[in-house]
Design an enzyme around this catalytic site. Structure first.
Site, PDB file in Angstrom:
ATOM      1  N   HIS A 180      66.894-103.814 -50.484  1.00 15.78           N
ATOM      2  CA  HIS A 180      67.201-105.073 -49.831  1.00 15.78           C
ATOM      3  C   HIS A 180      66.425-106.205 -50.760  1.00 15.78           C
ATOM      4  O   HIS A 180      65.471-106.005 -51.325  1.00 15.78           O
ATOM      5  CB  HIS A 180      66.058-105.129 -48.432  1.00 15.78           C
TER       6      HIS A 180
ATOM      7  N   ASP B 275      60.107 -98.305 -49.485  1.00 14.21           N
ATOM      8  CA  ASP B 275      60.204 -99.294 -48.404  1.00 14.21           C
ATOM      9  C   ASP B 275      60.898 -98.620 -47.078  1.00 14.21           C
ATOM     10  O   ASP B 275      62.098 -98.160 -47.302  1.00 14.21           O
ATOM     11  CB  ASP B 275      61.331-100.289 -48.777  1.00 14.21           C
TER      12      ASP B 275
ATOM     13  N   GLN C 250      64.011 -98.910 -42.891  1.00 10.79           N
ATOM     14  CA  GLN C 250      64.955 -98.253 -42.337  1.00 10.79           C
ATOM     15  C   GLN C 250      65.014 -96.937 -41.844  1.00 10.79           C
ATOM     16  O   GLN C 250      65.810 -96.017 -41.406  1.00 10.79           O
ATOM     17  CB  GLN C 250      66.440 -98.455 -42.874  1.00 10.79           C
TER      18      GLN C 250
ATOM     19  N   LYS D 136      61.308-103.153 -36.300  1.00  7.22           N
ATOM     20  CA  LYS D 136      62.215-102.128 -36.944  1.00  7.22           C
ATOM     21  C   LYS D 136      62.151-100.786 -36.028  1.00  7.22           C
ATOM     22  O   LYS D 136      62.891-100.041 -35.988  1.00  7.22           O
ATOM     23  CB  LYS D 136      62.375-101.744 -38.192  1.00  7.22           C
TER      24      LYS D 136
ATOM     25  N   CYS E 232      71.313-108.846 -46.963  1.00  5.78           N
ATOM     26  CA  CYS E 232      70.268-109.079 -47.599  1.00  5.78           C
ATOM     27  C   CYS E 232      70.511-108.079 -48.900  1.00  5.78           C
ATOM     28  O   CYS E 232      69.114-107.611 -49.263  1.00  5.78           O
ATOM     29  CB  CYS E 232      69.178-109.193 -46.988  1.00  5.78           C
TER      30      CYS E 232
HETATM   31  C1  PLP Z   1      65.237-101.838 -46.124  1.00  6.02           C
HETATM   32  C2  PLP Z   1      64.641-103.034 -45.678  1.00  6.02           C
HETATM   33  N1  PLP Z   1      63.790-103.443 -46.249  1.00  6.02           N
HETATM   34  C3  PLP Z   1      63.172-104.651 -46.085  1.00  6.02           C
HETATM   35  C4  PLP Z   1      63.400-105.535 -44.816  1.00  6.02           C
HETATM   36  C5  PLP Z   1      62.792-106.537 -44.447  1.00  6.02           C
HETATM   37  O1  PLP Z   1      62.026-106.534 -43.287  1.00  6.02           O
HETATM   38  P1  PLP Z   1      61.184-107.581 -42.552  1.00  6.02           P
HETATM   39  O2  PLP Z   1      62.471-108.926 -42.648  1.00  6.02           O
HETATM   40  O3  PLP Z   1      60.975-107.199 -41.082  1.00  6.02           O
HETATM   41  O4  PLP Z   1      60.201-108.072 -43.574  1.00  6.02           O
HETATM   42  C6  PLP Z   1      64.429-104.905 -43.950  1.00  6.02           C
HETATM   43  C7  PLP Z   1      64.922-105.579 -42.859  1.00  6.02           C
HETATM   44  O5  PLP Z   1      65.954-106.009 -42.825  1.00  6.02           O
HETATM   45  C8  PLP Z   1      65.167-103.551 -44.886  1.00  6.02           C
HETATM   46  O6  PLP Z   1      66.302-103.162 -43.946  1.00  6.02           O
END
Ligand code: PLP
Lengths: 403, 159
Positions: free
Chosen positions: A118, A195, A198, A221, A361
């Site tokens: 991401h 991370d 998900q 999430k 993203c």
């Molecule tokens: C794999 C992953 N990493 C990071 C994020 C970023 O999360 P947040 O927008 O809650 O900071 C997301 C969320 O879209 C994600 O799916």
């Protein structure tokens, strides 16, 4: 009542919108009633700042905030609640590591991420590269979006200090072979950051068993409030890391000449934290820890498989991501030749189906998969077969409308 | 739900699909007065647009557009109707389109085709898709003006 509808009954938004097929939990999962109730109870019964008061209300706020930290520690099986830093979310947690742990990495040393990250686990490291000349290396992906593990020994070399990868792709759902990554990192003395954005909506995690060193996730999430997230790191790492933000709460003492650092986790929580959000997250995590995840995973897996099977029967659909469906979290992205995901999602929305289309993203991953944008369905424990059936019918209808 | 689906049929009426399919003005110009590449970073619509001007008026437009039907229909409409416009005309047409999207007024009589975007008015997240080609055209004209020989004495941005 089916298991899914019993679960749905505990999500106020889903109760208020019975016709809604919510298939975007990978972006934001719906808020569980226990989290909402905990926020309301806190804001109406124990709202006060933390750390600074000795009156009873302030002590109640302190207790609630620290209880949430305990819940997060249990949810991740952390060795201690002192290893839990509350942040604004996954992105904030990743930036904290890139700034703070990143400042300990020498120019020329290496940070390894993957092509599947991401943007939140991509850009902070690109920024670190610009700031201080660390080398950024990528684990490539195979055509199915999984990491190319054959490259690990080559990419994770002797100068590697950190390997930061996603636990599951937010586009393909591909699960990372964390054991293989951790083993390759351990061989060269590198730390591993996972991370978990998900993964957390699919149940409690065990950071110690996974053999990782950092773990980041977001409250929104995993059925909790927005504006709160968690960074877990091993105590000895946090102890060696400098603060990221300066302000109240993160100091030992301040004089005109300078300041000293507080011990972790406070060192990394400058300013008034999102207290009620933390309390709400704690409630969501407590609720999740009480669930029996075996049947939930079986149901999520079966729905994911049914969705993939159904999509395969629609000739225009090109599926992205790994097979079998057990190689992924219940996230299914697809491309329909000649149709743009935004148009598809618009027609699906008119049929009560909430999905997301775009680059999610993850532009470097989409580039590797050879698509500009895709449509994504993501499933959570409150979804059921009716959601999958409605989506499959909706896609056929969308193709008809848009062609 | 039926209401929502009839709204969808209006949003994706045949005129929109026809324009998107026809892709008027698709391609590149050999000698362009200006070239602009614009995208909507959050949704991935992207247009590369070139114009050639004579005496401040568009004589040719070419574009390569990747994006949703609404964005492609808008680009195609400009490919067909853009030639002949000057900077003032582009500004006026864009303002007319914005007024339609904001559900403030019907299409002007000289641009009835803009009416096909009226159903997008109810979908604020899609306005930027429709407007992207118009923004690209406005930028291209501005760029061409800035480097046109008539302006070179007064304006030193020509590099
Ligand atoms: C794999 C992953 N990493 C990071 C994020 C970023 O999360 P947040 O927008 O809650 O900071 C997301 C969320 O879209 C994600 O799916």
């Amino acid at each position: 009542m089916s298991e899914a509808s019993a679960l749905r009954a505990k999500f106020p938004l889903l109760v208020a919108n019975p016709g809604l097929h919510y298939l975007d939990s990978a972006a934001t999962a719906q808020l569980h009633r226990s989290a909402l109730d905990a926020v309301v109870a806190h804001e109406t019964g124990a709202r006060a700042n933390v750390l600074r008061g000795s009156y009873r209300l302030a002590e109640a706020a302190d207790r609630a905030y620290e209880a949430a930290r305990q819940s997060a520690a249990r949810f991740l099986n952390a060795a201690s609640a002192d290893e839990i830093v509350f942040t604004g979310g996954t992105t904030a947690a990743l930036n904290l590591v890139a700034q703070s742990f990143g400042s300990l990495i020498e120019p020329g040393d290496r940070v390894v991420i993957s092509q599947a990250e991401h943007h939140s686990n991509f850009v902070p490291w690109q920024m670190l590269r610009e700031r201080c000349g660390v080398e950024l290396a990528l684990i490539p992906v195979l055509p199915d979006g999984t990491l190319d593990l054959a490259c690990l020994a080559q990419v994770i070399d002797g100068r590697t200090r950190l390997v930061a990868v996603t636990q599951c792709s937010n586009v393909t759902g591909a699960r990372t072979d964390v054991a293989a990554i951790a083993a390759a990192a351990r061989k060269v003395g590198a730390k591993v950051l996972l991370d978990g954005a998900q993964a957390v909506q699919h149940g409690p995690q065990d950071v110690q068993a996974m053999g990782v060193d950092f773990y980041a996730f977001s409250g929104h999430k995993c059925f909790g409030p927005g504006g709160i997230g968690v960074l877990w790191a091993r105590a000895e790492l946090l102890a060696a890391m400098p603060p990221f933000h300066g302000g109240g709460g993160m100091i030992g003492a301040v004089t005109a000449e300078g300041y000293t650092w507080a011990e972790p986790p406070r060192r990394f929580e400058a300013g008034t934290p999102p207290i009620a959000q933390a309390v709400g997250l704690g409630a969501a995590l407590d609720w999740m820890m009480d669930l029996d995840w075996v049947p939930i995973h079986a149901r999520e897996g079966a729905m994911c498989e049914a969705l993939i099977d159904g999509l395969r029967r629609i000739p225009e659909v090109r599926l992205l991501g790994p097979e079998p469906s057990s190689a992924r979290a219940p996230i299914v992205s697809f491309d329909i030749a000649g149709l743009h995901p935004h148009d598809i999602c618009q027609v699906l929305d008119a049929q009560g189906l909430a999905l997301r289309g775009g680059h999610h993203c993850a532009q470097p991953l989409l580039a590797a998969l050879g698509v500009e944008a895709c449509t994504r369905a993501s499933l959570a424990l409150y979804n059921d077969e009716a959601d999958v059936a409605a989506l499959l019918a909706g896609i056929v209808r969308a193709i008809g409308v848009l062609r | 739900m039926n209401g929502a689906m009839s709204g969808i049929d209006a949003l994706y009426q045949e005129a929109i699909k026809d324009y998107a399919r026809a892709d008027h003005g698709h391609g590149r110009l050999d000698a362009a007065s200006a070239a602009v590449r614009l995208d909507n970073p959050l949704c991935g619509d992207r247009i590369s647009l070139q114009v050639s001007l004579a005496a401040g008026r568009i004589v040719a437009i070419a574009h390569e557009t990747k994006g949703c039907l609404l964005c492609r229909a808008a680009a195609s409409l400009l490919g067909k109707r853009g030639p002949g416009l000057d900077a003032t005309g582009v500004t006026a047409t864009t303002a007319a389109l914005e007024a339609i999207l904001e559900q403030r007024s019907p299409p002007p009589t000289d641009w009835p085709e803009l009416g096909m975007f009226a159903p997008a008015g109810g979908h604020p997240s899609r306005h930027k898709c429709v407007l992207l080609p118009f923004r690209a055209l406005a930028q291209a004209i501005q760029q061409a003006d800035a480097v046109s020989p008539a302006n070179q004495g007064a304006d030193h941005r020509e590099h």
